[in-house]
Design a protein around this motif. Structure first.
Motif, PDB file in Angstrom:
ATOM      1  N   UNK A 505       0.905  -1.244  -0.191  1.00  0.00           N
ATOM      2  CA  UNK A 505       0.118  -0.030   0.026  1.00  0.00           C
ATOM      3  C   UNK A 505       1.042   1.310   0.047  1.00  0.00           C
ATOM      4  N   UNK A 506       0.333   2.222  -0.798  1.00  0.00           N
ATOM      5  CA  UNK A 506       0.994   3.605  -0.831  1.00  0.00           C
ATOM      6  C   UNK A 506      -0.142   4.586  -0.666  1.00  0.00           C
ATOM      7  N   UNK A 550      -3.526  -7.483  -9.004  1.00  0.00           N
ATOM      8  CA  UNK A 550      -4.361  -6.318  -9.313  1.00  0.00           C
ATOM      9  C   UNK A 550      -3.905  -5.169  -8.497  1.00  0.00           C
ATOM     10  N   UNK A 551      -4.262  -3.781  -9.051  1.00  0.00           N
ATOM     11  CA  UNK A 551      -4.012  -2.584  -8.270  1.00  0.00           C
ATOM     12  C   UNK A 551      -5.349  -1.863  -8.436  1.00  0.00           C
ATOM     13  N   UNK A 552      -5.662  -1.321  -7.060  1.00  0.00           N
ATOM     14  CA  UNK A 552      -6.749  -0.553  -6.707  1.00  0.00           C
ATOM     15  C   UNK A 552      -6.435   0.717  -6.104  1.00  0.00           C
ATOM     16  N   UNK A 553      -7.555   1.861  -6.364  1.00  0.00           N
ATOM     17  CA  UNK A 553      -7.297   2.920  -5.803  1.00  0.00           C
ATOM     18  C   UNK A 553      -8.483   3.208  -5.003  1.00  0.00           C
ATOM     19  N   UNK A 558     -10.490  15.517  -0.079  1.00  0.00           N
ATOM     20  CA  UNK A 558      -9.679  16.114   0.978  1.00  0.00           C
ATOM     21  C   UNK A 558      -9.450  15.071   1.994  1.00  0.00           C
ATOM     22  N   UNK A 559      -9.180  13.691   1.834  1.00  0.00           N
ATOM     23  CA  UNK A 559      -9.013  12.534   2.524  1.00  0.00           C
ATOM     24  C   UNK A 559      -7.776  11.680   2.046  1.00  0.00           C
ATOM     25  N   UNK A 560      -7.216  12.126   1.099  1.00  0.00           N
ATOM     26  CA  UNK A 560      -6.027  11.366   0.404  1.00  0.00           C
ATOM     27  C   UNK A 560      -6.596  10.404  -0.304  1.00  0.00           C
ATOM     28  N   UNK A 561      -5.241   9.443  -0.805  1.00  0.00           N
ATOM     29  CA  UNK A 561      -5.541   8.479  -1.657  1.00  0.00           C
ATOM     30  C   UNK A 561      -4.562   7.234  -1.257  1.00  0.00           C
ATOM     31  N   UNK A 562      -5.218   6.160  -1.247  1.00  0.00           N
ATOM     32  CA  UNK A 562      -4.443   5.104  -0.946  1.00  0.00           C
ATOM     33  C   UNK A 562      -4.521   4.203  -2.195  1.00  0.00           C
TER      34      UNK A 562
END
Length: 575
Positions: A505-506, A550-553, A558-562
């Protein structure tokens, strides 16, 4: 993205199932109620038929009883008359005869209707006076004068047959239920013999209709039994206090006039509902009446309530099982549709990438040759030509070379979409890989005010994958995250094991991805940055999918991204 669950179709199916279950349950309960009502009707008609026959027999028995009693009274009257021929009348003697024969009383009446008093006799006591022929003839005339009976079957002596008016006006028959009057031979008048009312009524009650009605009225399920005369007067009732009352129901009068059986539900004042069977019947000769039987609906109501409860429970069970089954079907169908949609999207994405790749390969091929020539020319200019303004010359050459390198990088990105990905899998220690990436980006992150953190559990298993490709994916995601936080923030690198998969996770604390772009963020040329072609995430997904992952977003305003990268631990799907 998974397609939304078809909730409205599911709800419509549940409503349809509920309607069908309700209709089935109610129809079953109504059929049961109709069957119970039919049984009540059959019971009422059978009871009416039995009571009709028994009442006829009772009426006939009453008639025979009265005839037998009347004949017995006549015999008593003749016996008294015969005894009076040989002795004078005596009240005490008449009372003893009445008591011995179970009579109410014996009356001797003269032609004026008064109690007969014998004339004084000159004869000595115990001597009998011979009757002359004229007296015998007169006695025979008096005998033929009258013979009346009164009671239910006979009218009182209101007409002639030689009865003196004074006798008729006397109304000597009143006060008793049954009696006879005969012309006497032993004196000029009549002998009236009255039956004992109590014995007559007791006998009538024992074998009469009222007794049978009362007995049948005590049967289980019978509320009331009524025998009505033609004028709707109560002749017999299961409640003796109702005898003699008159009904005013016009429906009963219509049933009597048309001589038809009537069945109906009747709600009694302050009581529950009663099922009623009304049947016309012949009382005697030309007289008709009504037999009215009220049956309790308590048992039917209990069964009806029980059936309704069973219907509700069955409908609820059917609805619950049906809803569960339909939910399972809809869920499986939704998953199937989701898989189909994912395959369709993958095919469409592959076609787009193939088209873009072919175009990129063609364009890159045409661009790389001129770029190579420009690059070699710049190298010769730097090495062989030395202008007077050296610094300006070097600055311009460096600028042109940087742009050439940038164009070459763009060409390489295009080619990476066009070329098949060749993987060289090897064991990868994820803590070491993430630590390496952290050290690489910390200078750039520090300049942007971004703090880099790691959340890695102990004893994390190795990942079998192409190290350079996975590093390329993570670097792309990390650099995008740093660029998404121009005012600083926190960048978190994480890893976790779950079953046979490993998840990387990023996470950033930036402004997030707009909702309208989130479903398309992995498509080529889709980007939120002012610079760049939007190929980085598309290439990253190609690399991850080549490894069988698989890669998911996930993102919010205003809560950021993972970004979450899930890869098979043993690399079995990669190649």
């Amino acid at each position: 993205m998974k397609p939304p669950f078809p909730l409205r179709y599911f709800l419509a199916s549940i409503l349809l199932l509920a309607g069908l279950a309700t209709v089935f349950s109610l129809s079953t309960a109504l059929r049961t109620q109709q069957e119970l009502r039919r049984q009540l009707e059959e019971k009422g008609e059978a009871l009416a038929e039995a009571l009709d026959i028994s009442s006829r027999n009772a009426i006939l028995s009453n008639a025979l009883m009265e005839e037998m009693i009347a004949q017995r009274l006549l015999d008593n009257a003749r016996l008294v008359d015969q005894l009076l021929l040989s002795r004078p009348p005596d009240r005490q003697w008449l009372q003893r005869i009445s008591t011995a024969n179970g009579l109410a009383r014996i009356e001797l009446l003269d032609r004026g209707g008064r109690p007969y008093e014998p004339p004084p006799s000159p004869m000595m006591p115990g001597m009998m006076m011979a009757r002359p022929p004229a007296a015998a003839a007169e006695a025979h005339e008096r005998h033929a004068m009258m013979m009346y009976m009164w009671g239910r079957r006979w009218a009182p002596p209101s007409t002639g047959d030689g009865a003196p008016p004074a006798v008729r006006d006397r109304k000597f028959w009143e006060g008793t239920v049954l009696g006879v009057a005969v012309g006497a031979r032993s004196f000029p008048g009549i002998i009236a013999v009255h039956a004992d009312a109590h014995s007559v009524l007791d006998f009538s009650r024992t074998i009469g209709v009222q007794h049978q009605v009362e007995e049948l009225g005590h049967l289980a399920g019978v509320e009331s039994i009524t025998l009505l005369d033609r004028d709707l007067t109560v002749l017999a009732h299961s409640d003796p206090a109702r005898v003699g009352q008159r009904e005013t129901d016009e429906t009963l009068r219509a049933a009597l006039e048309h001589r038809r059986i009537l069945t109906r539900m009747v709600r009694r004042d302050g009581l529950d509902t009663m099922y009623e069977v009304v049947k016309p019947l012949a009382l005697e000769e030309a007289r008709t009446g009504l037999l009215r039987i009220g049956l309790s609906t308590a048992s039917m109501d209990r069964v009806w309530r029980s059936d309704r409860l069973a219907a509700v429970l069955m409908a609820a069970a059917l609805l619950g099982l049906g809803a569960l089954g339909m939910a399972t079907i809809f869920y499986i169908q939704n998953r199937h549709l989701t898989d189909i949609k994912a395959l369709e999207e993958g095919m469409a994405r592959g076609e787009r990438l193939a088209t873009v790749g072919n175009l990129a390969a063609a364009v890159a091929h045409e661009i790389r040759n001129p770029l190579s020539a420009v690059s070699m020319g710049l190298q010769r200019l730097r090495a062989e030509f030395e202008p007077a303004e050296r610094e300006e010359y070097q600055r311009m050459v460096d600028l042109v070379q940087r742009e050439v390198r940038r164009l070459n990088a763009i060409v390489e990105e295009f080619l990476s979409l066009a070329r098949p990905i060749q993987l060289r899998p090897e064991p990868i220690s994820l803590p070491a890989l993430l630590d390496e990436i952290r050290r690489l980006v910390e200078p750039q992150a520090g300049r942007a005010g971004v703090v880099v953190e790691q959340t890695i559990p102990d004893l994390l298993p190795d990942l079998w994958a192409d190290r350079d490709r996975i590093k390329q994916v993570l670097l792309n995601l990390v650099l995008n995250a740093i660029e998404a936080m121009p005012s600083g923030g926190t960048l978190t690198l994480g890893a976790a094991a779950s079953g046979t998969a490993l998840t990387l996770t990023v996470t950033d604390t930036g402004g997030g991805i707009p909702p309208e772009l989130l479903p398309r963020v992995f498509e080529p040329y889709v980007t939120t940055k002012t610079q760049g072609l939007g190929l980085g995430l598309a290439i990253a997904r190609r690399i991850v999918e080549a490894h069988g992952g698989r890669v998911e977003a996930e993102s919010g305003a205003a809560q950021g991204t993972r970004f979450r990268v899930t890869l098979p631990r043993d690399g079995s799907a990669g190649g």
